[in-house]
Scaffold this motif. Structure first.
Motif, PDB file in Angstrom:
ATOM      1  N   ILE A 145      18.595  18.308 -82.834  1.00 29.01           N
ATOM      2  CA  ILE A 145      17.265  18.767 -82.415  1.00 29.01           C
ATOM      3  C   ILE A 145      16.420  17.549 -82.077  1.00 29.01           C
ATOM      4  O   ILE A 145      16.234  16.658 -82.913  1.00 29.01           O
ATOM      5  CB  ILE A 145      16.567  19.554 -83.547  1.00 29.01           C
ATOM      6  N   VAL A 146      15.913  17.521 -80.848  1.00 25.74           N
ATOM      7  CA  VAL A 146      15.017  16.428 -80.449  1.00 25.74           C
ATOM      8  C   VAL A 146      13.631  16.773 -81.007  1.00 25.74           C
ATOM      9  O   VAL A 146      12.982  17.709 -80.553  1.00 25.74           O
ATOM     10  CB  VAL A 146      14.978  16.282 -78.913  1.00 25.74           C
ATOM     11  N   GLU A 147      13.249  16.032 -82.027  1.00 25.36           N
ATOM     12  CA  GLU A 147      11.961  16.314 -82.683  1.00 25.36           C
ATOM     13  C   GLU A 147      10.881  15.415 -82.112  1.00 25.36           C
ATOM     14  O   GLU A 147       9.703  15.742 -82.137  1.00 25.36           O
ATOM     15  CB  GLU A 147      12.068  16.007 -84.181  1.00 25.36           C
ATOM     16  N   LYS A 148      11.323  14.221 -81.705  1.00 23.62           N
ATOM     17  CA  LYS A 148      10.425  13.221 -81.116  1.00 23.62           C
ATOM     18  C   LYS A 148      11.025  12.880 -79.762  1.00 23.62           C
ATOM     19  O   LYS A 148      12.258  12.738 -79.662  1.00 23.62           O
ATOM     20  CB  LYS A 148      10.408  11.952 -81.985  1.00 23.62           C
ATOM     21  N   GLY A 186       7.910  17.911 -83.286  1.00 24.22           N
ATOM     22  CA  GLY A 186       7.929  18.785 -82.126  1.00 24.22           C
ATOM     23  C   GLY A 186       7.503  18.080 -80.856  1.00 24.22           C
ATOM     24  O   GLY A 186       6.828  17.056 -80.884  1.00 24.22           O
ATOM     25  N   LEU A 187       7.936  18.644 -79.722  1.00 25.44           N
ATOM     26  CA  LEU A 187       7.613  18.092 -78.414  1.00 25.44           C
ATOM     27  C   LEU A 187       6.479  18.902 -77.799  1.00 25.44           C
ATOM     28  O   LEU A 187       6.432  20.126 -77.949  1.00 25.44           O
ATOM     29  CB  LEU A 187       8.837  18.170 -77.497  1.00 25.44           C
ATOM     30  N   THR A 188       5.603  18.216 -77.081  1.00 30.04           N
ATOM     31  CA  THR A 188       4.554  18.942 -76.365  1.00 30.04           C
ATOM     32  C   THR A 188       5.208  19.611 -75.158  1.00 30.04           C
ATOM     33  O   THR A 188       6.356  19.288 -74.794  1.00 30.04           O
ATOM     34  CB  THR A 188       3.464  17.975 -75.866  1.00 30.04           C
ATOM     35  N   THR A 189       4.473  20.483 -74.508  1.00 24.51           N
ATOM     36  CA  THR A 189       5.038  21.182 -73.345  1.00 24.51           C
ATOM     37  C   THR A 189       5.431  20.169 -72.273  1.00 24.51           C
ATOM     38  O   THR A 189       6.510  20.267 -71.670  1.00 24.51           O
ATOM     39  CB  THR A 189       4.005  22.184 -72.789  1.00 24.51           C
ATOM     40  N   ALA A 190       4.566  19.160 -72.057  1.00 25.45           N
ATOM     41  CA  ALA A 190       4.868  18.146 -71.029  1.00 25.45           C
ATOM     42  C   ALA A 190       6.153  17.398 -71.397  1.00 25.45           C
ATOM     43  O   ALA A 190       6.992  17.120 -70.529  1.00 25.45           O
ATOM     44  CB  ALA A 190       3.697  17.175 -70.915  1.00 25.45           C
ATOM     45  N   GLU A 191       6.329  17.098 -72.676  1.00 23.61           N
ATOM     46  CA  GLU A 191       7.540  16.363 -73.095  1.00 23.61           C
ATOM     47  C   GLU A 191       8.798  17.222 -72.905  1.00 23.61           C
ATOM     48  O   GLU A 191       9.851  16.712 -72.534  1.00 23.61           O
ATOM     49  CB  GLU A 191       7.410  15.936 -74.562  1.00 23.61           C
ATOM     50  N   ILE A 192       8.650  18.514 -73.126  1.00 21.99           N
ATOM     51  CA  ILE A 192       9.822  19.387 -72.936  1.00 21.99           C
ATOM     52  C   ILE A 192      10.221  19.391 -71.459  1.00 21.99           C
ATOM     53  O   ILE A 192      11.402  19.259 -71.114  1.00 21.99           O
ATOM     54  CB  ILE A 192       9.529  20.803 -73.451  1.00 21.99           C
ATOM     55  N   LEU A 193       9.219  19.520 -70.598  1.00 23.53           N
ATOM     56  CA  LEU A 193       9.529  19.543 -69.162  1.00 23.53           C
ATOM     57  C   LEU A 193      10.197  18.229 -68.749  1.00 23.53           C
ATOM     58  O   LEU A 193      11.172  18.217 -68.002  1.00 23.53           O
ATOM     59  CB  LEU A 193       8.245  19.784 -68.354  1.00 23.53           C
TER      60      LEU A 193
END
Ligand code: PLP
Length: 644
Positions: free
Chosen positions: A182-185, A230-237
């Motif tokens: 899981i990518v947490e950062k 957790g990742l922000t929405t921008a980081e997920i994209l």
């Protein structure tokens, strides 16, 4: 002929099992695992079947006869099996009811209970369901990979990661486990992809969402946009783009979120699941077709106080409602968005493990400042302050109790100041202290019978003077969340439940710490300040603290060097005593606890011997006495740190 002693009670009637269960809320918090027998003993039904039970008092007596008197932790592996089964059945039923086309793939978070007997039982009973494990650190991952899980089981890797962590996780994929990193950062993605390339492994990637939804109660801050992980929405994209650019788009397998532990209100669960499912559906629509899991994290609550409300130590929903809400909400959102449903993962920890473990401890003595005190005759010769205190103590009544209280507080200060100035004798101080006790007890009494509003300070006084049962255990070791977070755990006697108890008490432990106390107890109406217990007799009186199987083992500390208590694993093989047997007893000796803190027993003994030698050389102590000191030292190191 010996006459059977009649059980005395306040109204002359013995207590029935259902009255006892009601008094201590056993059928409310016990989830069908605990019941009271006709003999007044508490029974554990580890599979919830009426004919399979063990008598807790008899287990404790058996242990005591083998030199293993309480405090003792009792673990019930069959309860682990039952909880694992109920969790999976609940999801299966919901999946069938809502015609959900995905599967349920549960994982147990090792941090919630990492004890070997627990994990090995969980893995054994979880096999038919393909139950997996969640790890948050390297040691936990090592446990997960060597636990003997069925091939294809999910292993979810959360937490901060370094290269060694990532490489071990990827090795798990080589061994045939579905290990999801899981990518947490955001920066972890680069590390994972580099290690995967170097090792030639196709990783299974998960992204942890920073959802806006938050849990409730004491763990509310684990969720929300300010949460640690957790990742922000921008980081997920951005992460999706990076994976696509580097040829790993097909490795994106899972979306994860966790809004907090012990979610007390079912509405928050729905909010979190809805938000997570929306992310899932939008990412699928954007072309992330390899996404196949949605992991809703932990949070499934345990009703510790039996109130079935959204209060901190409870939850206002059942396991079945939880499963229904998760399954239904995800399906509804996916159907609306026209995407296939994901397989569902939950990391329910507390709900699976809490019930299987309880502690039994003895009450050593009763302490009360409300006991009648002797007040000497206060003559003219006593200081004016003591004479005025005597007048106040005499005059307390239903109309002036608040006024008298303030008077007494002032006189206490005056008395101490006079004593320090050398103007009060020891006899005057002794008389003054007893007058204070008498006055305070009367103030509380009249406050209660007056029918008037009780001022806050007198309410506090009532708690302070309530009688206390001194319990042979450490709250810091057995129930750290009670001390640290004010979480309630159910407490009840394990015997004498056919006698109506009439003593209102709070509990204190044997640590030298004023925080080592229990003065809040779960109750359906509101949290109670005292527990109704039996009068002590010249025989052991045992209390049980229940639902300790989640988080308490590893968080428990060694305050006052009171070490880990003994443990027994208890199995029920039929109805009642002959079929039950403890299979493992462990006891941490004082010497072992000392070693833990760097006090090497050998060095301690050498220094103690040197002191004996010095005393011998001084020639004032005889040989037998010196031998006795040696024996006393050895006996303490070889014995239990608790009272025996
Ligand atoms: C990421 C994660 N998963 C699962 C859990 C377990 O939560 P619970 O024991 O409430 O089910 C926790 C605990 O806080 C957690 O942080």
């Amino acid at each position: 002929m010996v006459k059977k002693r009649a059980k005395k009670s306040d109204n002359g009637r013995p207590m029935t099992p259902s009255e006892a269960e009601d008094l201590y809320g056993i059928h409310r918090w016990g989830a069908g695992y605990f019941a009271v027998g006709e003999d007044g003993h508490l029974r554990v039904h580890p599979t919830k079947e009426p004919e399979l039970w063990v008598d807790l008092y008899q287990v404790v007596e058996k242990l005591r006869r083998k030199n293993n008197a309480p405090p003792v932790i009792l673990r019930f592996p069959q309860i682990v099996g039952t909880q694992v089964r109920l969790l999976h059945e609940a999801f299966q039923k919901s999946i069938a009811e809502f015609e959900y086309e995905g599967a349920y793939r549960g994982v147990f978070p090792i941090k919630v209970n990492q004890m070997e007997p627990f994990i090995s039982e969980l893995v054994r009973v979880g096999k038919p369901w393909g139950y997996g494990l969640e790890a948050g650190t390297k040691p936990e991952l090592a446990v997960a990979l060597s636990a003997g899980l069925k091939q294809g089981s999910l292993i979810i890797c959360n937490g901060y990661k370094d290269r060694a962590y990532v490489e071990l996780a990827l090795s798990g994929n080589v061994l045939g486990y579905d290990v999801v990193l899981i990518v947490e950062k955001y920066y972890e993605l680069d590390l994972i992809l580099k290690c995967a390339r170097r090792m030639g492994v196709r990783p299974m990637l998960g992204f942890r969402l920073k959802v806006a939804a938050r849990g409730t109660g004491k763990w509310e801050r684990s969720g929300g946009t300010a949460s640690k992980f957790g990742l922000t929405t921008a980081e997920i994209l951005k992460a999706v783009d990076v994976c696509t650019e580097k040829g790993y788009a097909d490795c994106i397998k899972l979306l994860h979120f966790h809004i907090g532990s012990q979610i007390t209100d079912v509405r928050r669960i729905k909010q979190g699941v809805r938000e997570g499912a929306r992310f899932y559906a939008l990412l699928r629509q954007k072309g992330c077709t390899s996404l196949e899991y949605m992991d809703c994290g932990g949070g499934l609550g345990v009703d510790y106080d039996g109130s079935r409300t959204a209060s901190d130590s409870s939850c206002n929903y059942s396991l079945r409602e939880y499963a229904n809400d998760v399954v239904y909400t995800v399906k509804e959102l996916c159907d609306e968005s026209g995407v296939p449903v994901p397989n569902l993962v939950t990391e329910s920890g507390r709900a699976v493990s809490a019930y299987h473990c309880l502690a039994v401890f003895g009450v050593e003595e009763q302490q009360t400042i409300a006991a009648p005190v002797e007040v000497p005759e206060i003559t003219e010769g006593f200081d004016r302050c003591i004479q005025e205190l005597a007048a106040t103590a005499r005059d307390v009544g239903p109309k002036n109790f608040a006024e008298c209280y303030h008077d007494v507080v002032q006189r206490i200060e005056e008395m101490h100041a006079l004593f320090n100035l050398g103007r009060l004798s020891l006899e005057e101080r002794a008389a003054g202290e007893n007058l204070v006790k008498k006055a305070l007890v009367d103030i509380v009494y009249y406050a209660k019978v007056s029918g008037r509003r009780i001022p806050e300070e007198i309410e506090q006084l009532e708690k302070d003077i309530a009688q206390k049962y001194v319990c042979n255990m450490s709250i810091f070791q057995l129930m750290p969340d009670l001390w640290a977070l004010g979480q309630l755990f159910p407490i009840a006697p394990i015997h004498r439940l056919d006698e109506r108890p009439d003593e209102w008490t709070t509990l204190v432990d044997i640590t030298c710490d004023s925080d080592g106390k229990i003065d809040k107890f779960g109750d359906v109406r509101e949290d109670a300040d005292a527990l109704r217990l039996h009068k002590l007799r010249k025989e052991p009186y045992y209390l049980g603290a229940f639902l300790l199987g989640a988080y308490q083992d590893v968080m428990g500390d060694f305050h006052n060097m009171l070490g880990e208590t003994k443990e027994a694993i208890v199995l029920a093989a039929g109805p009642g005593e002959p079929e039950l047997y403890p299979v493992k007893v462990k006891c941490q000796r004082t010497g072992e606890v000392l070693e833990l803190f760097g006090h090497r027993n050998k060095d301690m003994r050498a220094r103690f011997d040197a002191a004996i030698e010095r005393a011998r050389n001084q020639g004032e102590t005889d040989r037998a006495t010196l031998k006795g000191t040696e024996r006393a030292f050895d006996r303490v190191l070889a014995g239990t740190p608790y009272l025996s």
